[in-house]
Design a protein around this motif. Structure first.
Motif, PDB file in Angstrom:
ATOM      1  N   UNK A  54       0.832  -1.201   0.000  1.00  0.00           N
ATOM      2  CA  UNK A  54       0.000   0.000   0.000  1.00  0.00           C
ATOM      3  C   UNK A  54       0.867   1.251   0.000  1.00  0.00           C
ATOM      4  N   UNK A  55       1.922   1.238   0.807  1.00  0.00           N
ATOM      5  CA  UNK A  55       2.827   2.383   0.889  1.00  0.00           C
ATOM      6  C   UNK A  55       3.490   2.620  -0.465  1.00  0.00           C
ATOM      7  N   UNK A  56       3.934   1.558  -1.098  1.00  0.00           N
ATOM      8  CA  UNK A  56       4.578   1.676  -2.408  1.00  0.00           C
ATOM      9  C   UNK A  56       3.612   2.248  -3.445  1.00  0.00           C
ATOM     10  N   UNK A  57       2.350   1.773  -3.434  1.00  0.00           N
ATOM     11  CA  UNK A  57       1.354   2.278  -4.382  1.00  0.00           C
ATOM     12  C   UNK A  57       1.072   3.760  -4.161  1.00  0.00           C
ATOM     13  N   UNK A  58       0.977   4.171  -2.887  1.00  0.00           N
ATOM     14  CA  UNK A  58       0.733   5.583  -2.587  1.00  0.00           C
ATOM     15  C   UNK A  58       1.906   6.449  -3.048  1.00  0.00           C
ATOM     16  N   UNK A  59       3.118   5.987  -2.808  1.00  0.00           N
ATOM     17  CA  UNK A  59       4.293   6.762  -3.208  1.00  0.00           C
ATOM     18  C   UNK A  59       4.396   6.858  -4.724  1.00  0.00           C
ATOM     19  N   UNK A  76      -4.017  10.526   4.278  1.00  0.00           N
ATOM     20  CA  UNK A  76      -4.305   9.098   4.363  1.00  0.00           C
ATOM     21  C   UNK A  76      -3.396   8.497   5.417  1.00  0.00           C
ATOM     22  N   UNK A  77      -3.980   7.829   6.406  1.00  0.00           N
ATOM     23  CA  UNK A  77      -3.210   7.206   7.475  1.00  0.00           C
ATOM     24  C   UNK A  77      -3.162   5.702   7.258  1.00  0.00           C
ATOM     25  N   UNK A  78      -1.955   5.171   7.215  1.00  0.00           N
ATOM     26  CA  UNK A  78      -1.742   3.731   7.108  1.00  0.00           C
ATOM     27  C   UNK A  78      -1.034   3.288   8.381  1.00  0.00           C
ATOM     28  N   UNK A  79      -1.649   2.368   9.101  1.00  0.00           N
ATOM     29  CA  UNK A  79      -1.051   1.888  10.343  1.00  0.00           C
ATOM     30  C   UNK A  79      -0.555   0.456  10.165  1.00  0.00           C
ATOM     31  N   UNK A  80       0.359   0.062  11.020  1.00  0.00           N
ATOM     32  CA  UNK A  80       0.904  -1.284  10.985  1.00  0.00           C
ATOM     33  C   UNK A  80       2.337  -1.296  10.501  1.00  0.00           C
ATOM     34  N   UNK A  81       3.021  -2.366  10.828  1.00  0.00           N
ATOM     35  CA  UNK A  81       4.388  -2.535  10.361  1.00  0.00           C
ATOM     36  C   UNK A  81       4.369  -2.940   8.899  1.00  0.00           C
ATOM     37  N   UNK A 131       5.157   6.032  15.945  1.00  0.00           N
ATOM     38  CA  UNK A 131       5.026   4.587  15.942  1.00  0.00           C
ATOM     39  C   UNK A 131       4.831   3.992  14.564  1.00  0.00           C
ATOM     40  N   UNK A 132       3.824   3.122  14.457  1.00  0.00           N
ATOM     41  CA  UNK A 132       3.571   2.397  13.214  1.00  0.00           C
ATOM     42  C   UNK A 132       2.574   3.113  12.305  1.00  0.00           C
ATOM     43  N   UNK A 141      -0.183  -7.750   7.329  1.00  0.00           N
ATOM     44  CA  UNK A 141      -1.234  -7.772   6.325  1.00  0.00           C
ATOM     45  C   UNK A 141      -2.054  -6.497   6.444  1.00  0.00           C
ATOM     46  N   UNK A 142      -2.373  -5.909   5.316  1.00  0.00           N
ATOM     47  CA  UNK A 142      -3.196  -4.702   5.313  1.00  0.00           C
ATOM     48  C   UNK A 142      -4.648  -5.091   5.577  1.00  0.00           C
ATOM     49  N   UNK A 143      -5.331  -4.265   6.309  1.00  0.00           N
ATOM     50  CA  UNK A 143      -6.745  -4.485   6.563  1.00  0.00           C
ATOM     51  C   UNK A 143      -7.521  -4.094   5.306  1.00  0.00           C
ATOM     52  N   UNK A 144      -8.696  -4.652   5.164  1.00  0.00           N
ATOM     53  CA  UNK A 144      -9.503  -4.394   3.976  1.00  0.00           C
ATOM     54  C   UNK A 144      -9.842  -2.909   3.837  1.00  0.00           C
TER      55      UNK A 144
END
Length: 65
Positions: free
Chosen positions: A8-13, A38-43, A24-25, A47-50
Motif C-alpha cells: 500500500x505504501x509503495x502504491x501511494x508513493x 491518508x493514514x496507514x497503520x501497521x508494520x 510509531x507504526x 497484512x493490510x486491513x480491507x
C-alpha cells in the motif's frame, strides 16, 4: 491473500503521495490533489486491513483527477 502494508505504501508513493511522518507504526500520506491525509497503520510486513486497501485505492483515484 491480503496485501501487505508495504505494498500500500509503495502504491501511494508511486501515485505521488508523500509521507509526512507520525508516531510509531502510523504513517500519514499527503497529496496536493487529495483533501484529507491518508493514514496507514501497521508494520510494513503486516497484512493490510480491507479498509486500508479501500482507503488507499480511493485516495489514489482522487489524486488522478
Amino acid at each position: 491473500m491480503p496485501r501487505k502494508v508495504r505494498d500500500l505504501i509503495r502504491d501511494l508513493q508511486k501515485a505521488g503521495f508523500v509521507d509526512r511522518g507520525d508516531k510509531g507504526d502510523h504513517r500519514n500520506f499527503i497529496h496536493p490533489n487529495v483533501t484529507k491525509p491518508i493514514t496507514i497503520s501497521g508494520k510494513e510486513g503486516d497484512d493490510a486491513k480491507r479498509y486500508q486497501e479501500k482507503v488507499a485505492y480511493l485516495a489514489i483515484e482522487e489524486a488522478r483527477r
